[in-house]
Design a protein around this motif. Structure first.
Motif, short mmCIF file in Angstrom:
data_model
loop_
_atom_site.label_atom_id
_atom_site.label_comp_id
_atom_site.label_asym_id
_atom_site.label_seq_id
_atom_site.Cartn_x
_atom_site.Cartn_y
_atom_site.Cartn_z
N ALA A 144 0.83 -1.21 0.00
CA ALA A 144 0.00 0.00 0.00
C ALA A 144 0.87 1.25 0.00
O ALA A 144 0.56 2.23 -0.70
N PHE A 145 1.94 1.25 0.78
CA PHE A 145 2.86 2.39 0.79
C PHE A 145 3.48 2.57 -0.59
O PHE A 145 3.64 3.70 -1.06
N GLN A 146 3.85 1.46 -1.21
CA GLN A 146 4.47 1.52 -2.53
C GLN A 146 3.52 2.12 -3.56
O GLN A 146 3.91 2.98 -4.35
N MET A 147 2.28 1.67 -3.56
CA MET A 147 1.33 2.18 -4.55
C MET A 147 1.07 3.67 -4.34
O MET A 147 1.02 4.45 -5.31
N ARG A 148 0.88 4.09 -3.10
CA ARG A 148 0.63 5.50 -2.83
C ARG A 148 1.80 6.37 -3.28
O ARG A 148 1.62 7.44 -3.87
N ALA A 149 3.03 5.91 -2.97
CA ALA A 149 4.21 6.69 -3.35
C ALA A 149 4.35 6.77 -4.86
O ALA A 149 4.69 7.83 -5.41
N ALA A 150 4.09 5.65 -5.56
CA ALA A 150 4.17 5.65 -7.02
C ALA A 150 3.15 6.61 -7.62
O ALA A 150 3.45 7.33 -8.58
N ALA A 151 1.95 6.62 -7.06
CA ALA A 151 0.89 7.49 -7.59
C ALA A 151 1.22 8.97 -7.42
O ALA A 151 0.75 9.80 -8.20
N ARG A 152 2.04 9.29 -6.43
CA ARG A 152 2.41 10.70 -6.22
C ARG A 152 3.38 11.20 -7.28
O ARG A 152 3.43 12.40 -7.56
N VAL A 153 4.18 10.32 -7.85
CA VAL A 153 5.18 10.77 -8.82
C VAL A 153 4.83 10.39 -10.25
O VAL A 153 5.47 10.88 -11.19
N ARG B 100 -4.43 3.30 -14.32
CA ARG B 100 -5.00 2.06 -13.77
C ARG B 100 -3.89 1.24 -13.14
O ARG B 100 -2.70 1.47 -13.38
N VAL B 101 -4.31 0.26 -12.32
CA VAL B 101 -3.37 -0.59 -11.60
C VAL B 101 -3.71 -2.05 -11.85
O VAL B 101 -4.89 -2.45 -11.77
N LEU B 102 -2.69 -2.84 -12.15
CA LEU B 102 -2.83 -4.29 -12.27
C LEU B 102 -2.09 -4.92 -11.10
O LEU B 102 -1.01 -4.45 -10.71
N SER C 290 -7.15 -7.83 -1.86
CA SER C 290 -8.06 -6.76 -1.44
C SER C 290 -7.29 -5.54 -0.96
O SER C 290 -7.79 -4.40 -1.09
N ARG C 291 -6.08 -5.73 -0.41
CA ARG C 291 -5.29 -4.58 0.03
C ARG C 291 -4.94 -3.69 -1.17
O ARG C 291 -5.03 -2.46 -1.09
N LEU C 292 -4.55 -4.31 -2.28
CA LEU C 292 -4.23 -3.54 -3.48
C LEU C 292 -5.48 -2.86 -4.04
O LEU C 292 -5.45 -1.70 -4.44
N ALA C 293 -6.58 -3.60 -4.08
CA ALA C 293 -7.83 -3.04 -4.59
C ALA C 293 -8.29 -1.85 -3.76
O ALA C 293 -8.70 -0.81 -4.30
N ASP C 294 -8.20 -1.98 -2.44
CA ASP C 294 -8.63 -0.89 -1.56
C ASP C 294 -7.74 0.34 -1.71
O ASP C 294 -8.23 1.48 -1.70
N THR C 295 -6.44 0.11 -1.84
CA THR C 295 -5.51 1.24 -1.99
C THR C 295 -5.73 1.94 -3.31
O THR C 295 -5.72 3.18 -3.38
N ALA C 296 -5.93 1.18 -4.38
CA ALA C 296 -6.21 1.78 -5.69
C ALA C 296 -7.50 2.60 -5.63
O ALA C 296 -7.57 3.71 -6.18
N GLU D 287 -8.77 4.05 -3.03
CA GLU D 287 -8.44 5.26 -2.25
C GLU D 287 -7.79 6.32 -3.15
O GLU D 287 -8.02 7.52 -2.97
N LEU D 288 -7.00 5.87 -4.13
CA LEU D 288 -6.30 6.77 -5.04
C LEU D 288 -7.14 7.14 -6.26
O LEU D 288 -6.70 7.92 -7.11
N GLY D 289 -8.34 6.56 -6.37
CA GLY D 289 -9.20 6.84 -7.50
C GLY D 289 -8.77 6.18 -8.78
O GLY D 289 -9.06 6.67 -9.88
N LEU D 290 -8.09 5.01 -8.66
CA LEU D 290 -7.57 4.30 -9.82
C LEU D 290 -8.29 2.96 -9.99
O LEU D 290 -8.44 2.23 -9.01
N PRO D 291 -8.70 2.61 -11.20
CA PRO D 291 -9.27 1.27 -11.43
C PRO D 291 -8.22 0.21 -11.15
O PRO D 291 -7.04 0.38 -11.47
N PHE D 292 -8.67 -0.91 -10.57
CA PHE D 292 -7.76 -2.01 -10.23
C PHE D 292 -8.29 -3.30 -10.82
O PHE D 292 -9.50 -3.56 -10.82
N GLU D 293 -7.35 -4.12 -11.31
CA GLU D 293 -7.72 -5.43 -11.83
C GLU D 293 -6.68 -6.46 -11.40
O GLU D 293 -5.47 -6.24 -11.57
N ALA D 294 -7.14 -7.56 -10.85
CA ALA D 294 -6.25 -8.68 -10.52
C ALA D 294 -6.00 -9.49 -11.78
O ALA D 294 -6.96 -9.89 -12.47
N VAL D 295 -4.73 -9.72 -12.12
CA VAL D 295 -4.38 -10.42 -13.36
C VAL D 295 -3.27 -11.42 -13.08
O VAL D 295 -2.65 -11.42 -12.01
N GLU D 296 -3.01 -12.28 -14.06
CA GLU D 296 -1.87 -13.18 -13.97
C GLU D 296 -0.61 -12.45 -14.44
O GLU D 296 -0.67 -11.43 -15.14
#
Length: 320
Positions: free
Chosen positions: A140-149, A154-156, A166-172, A174-183
């Motif tokens: 979650a810290f990583q995604m938030r920091a990446a979104a700032r720069v 969208r996030v995969l 669900s942690r990644l989905a919830d963080t995305a 929070e950032l207003g980004l669509p999230f999709e779980a993929v292989e």
């Protein structure tokens, strides 16, 4: 001696301040003003834990000290995070202990800041898709920091244990980004920037899965044997790190270095890019930043938070 309790860190250190501190210390390392000391990191034979010390001295900021702590993988049963640490600062003029600073949140913030620094300087132009490999506490810290720069749309995400996504989905969200779980094959093919943040000891992202101009930040737990990326992927990429010696001994580049598909000459300290001594991405198709986590990062954020804590009267002074 000052004590800054862990419970105070969240109200003192912002992600933006962590980014500035980490970028500055990478620059100081590249200019010869700061150096890390040899890392001590050992399995202690109890609770599957890894424990160690990372220290150094930054002459430009007069930050001297070390972080003591490590990785306790069974801490969830105690309702604690797996990474536990404390930063100790010493007066560079006298050698007296100056402060003990809670290191858990600081470690998460400085680790995320390091990958964000790499994204700022190495991501391909127009990067829109962020790929996340790993869904642990740090993700979650990583995604938030990446979104700032980055200007991501969208996030995969992928995790070896899908129930944690669900942690990644919830963080995305929070950032207003669509999230999709993929292989992983799809993640590697579509993501412009990929952050891997796992404790894997075998390659997860394979060479053939990464398509087009991509930047990868390999931020997982660093120790002898760790591995998140295919050595063939490492060998064909332009390589950057925080500390070259660590990257080829306990970091992501150790396997390609051991099989001689790369040498230390193939790895550039990211500080060289920051101070303008290296072109950075240039014409490379794939860049990789291996964030091994150096002691100087911890000292930089701890020094900054100590000053804030003293100003805001949140530091406790004790006699020793």
């Amino acid at each position: 001696m000052w004590i800054v309790p862990e419970k105070e860190i969240a109200g003192l250190m912002t992600p933006e301040a962590a980014f500035d501190a980490v970028q500055a210390v990478f620059a100081a390392m590249a200019s010869g003003e700061a150096s890390n000391f040899p890392v001590v990191r050992e399995a202690i034979g109890h609770e599957d834990a890894l424990y160690g010390f990372k220290g150094g001295f930054d002459r430009s900021a007069l930050n001297l000290g070390l972080k003591a702590g490590g990785y306790w993988p069974n801490n969830q049963k105690r309702e604690l995070i797996n990474h536990q640490s404390t930063v100790f600062l010493f007066d560079a003029d006298t050698g007296r202990v100056q402060a003990a600073v809670g290191g858990n949140l600081l470690t998460a913030l400085r680790t995320a800041a390091a990958s964000a620094v790499s994204i700022r300087h190495l991501a391909p132009e127009g990067a829109k898709v962020l790929g996340m490999i790993g869904a642990g506490h740090q993700s979650a810290f990583q995604m938030r920091a990446a979104a700032r720069v980055g200007d991501f749309e969208r996030v995969l995400g992928w995790n070896p244990h899908p129930e944690m996504l669900s942690r990644l989905a919830d963080t995305a969200a929070e950032l207003g980004l669509p999230f999709e779980a993929v292989e992983l094959p799809r993640l590697g093919a579509e993501a412009d920037v990929i952050i891997s943040i796992t404790s894997a000891f075998e390659p997860l992202l394979l060479d053939g899965q990464v398509k087009g101009r991509t930047h990868i930040a390999a931020m997982g737990t660093d120790t002898k044997g760790k591995q998140e990326l295919d050595p063939k992927l490492v060998a064909r990429s332009r390589l950057f790190t925080d500390e070259v010696a660590q990257s080829v001994s306990i970091g992501e580049f150790q396997h390609a270095f051991t099989d001689k598909s790369i040498s230390t000459d193939d790895v550039t300290a990211i500080g060289q890019v920051i101070i303008g001594q290296h072109q950075g991405r240039g014409d490379a198709e794939v860049t990789i930043f291996d964030g091994t986590g150096v002691g100087l990062q911890d000292l930089a954020v701890a020094g900054a938070v100590l000053e804030l804590a003293k100003q805001q009267k949140k530091a406790v002074e004790v006699d020793i």
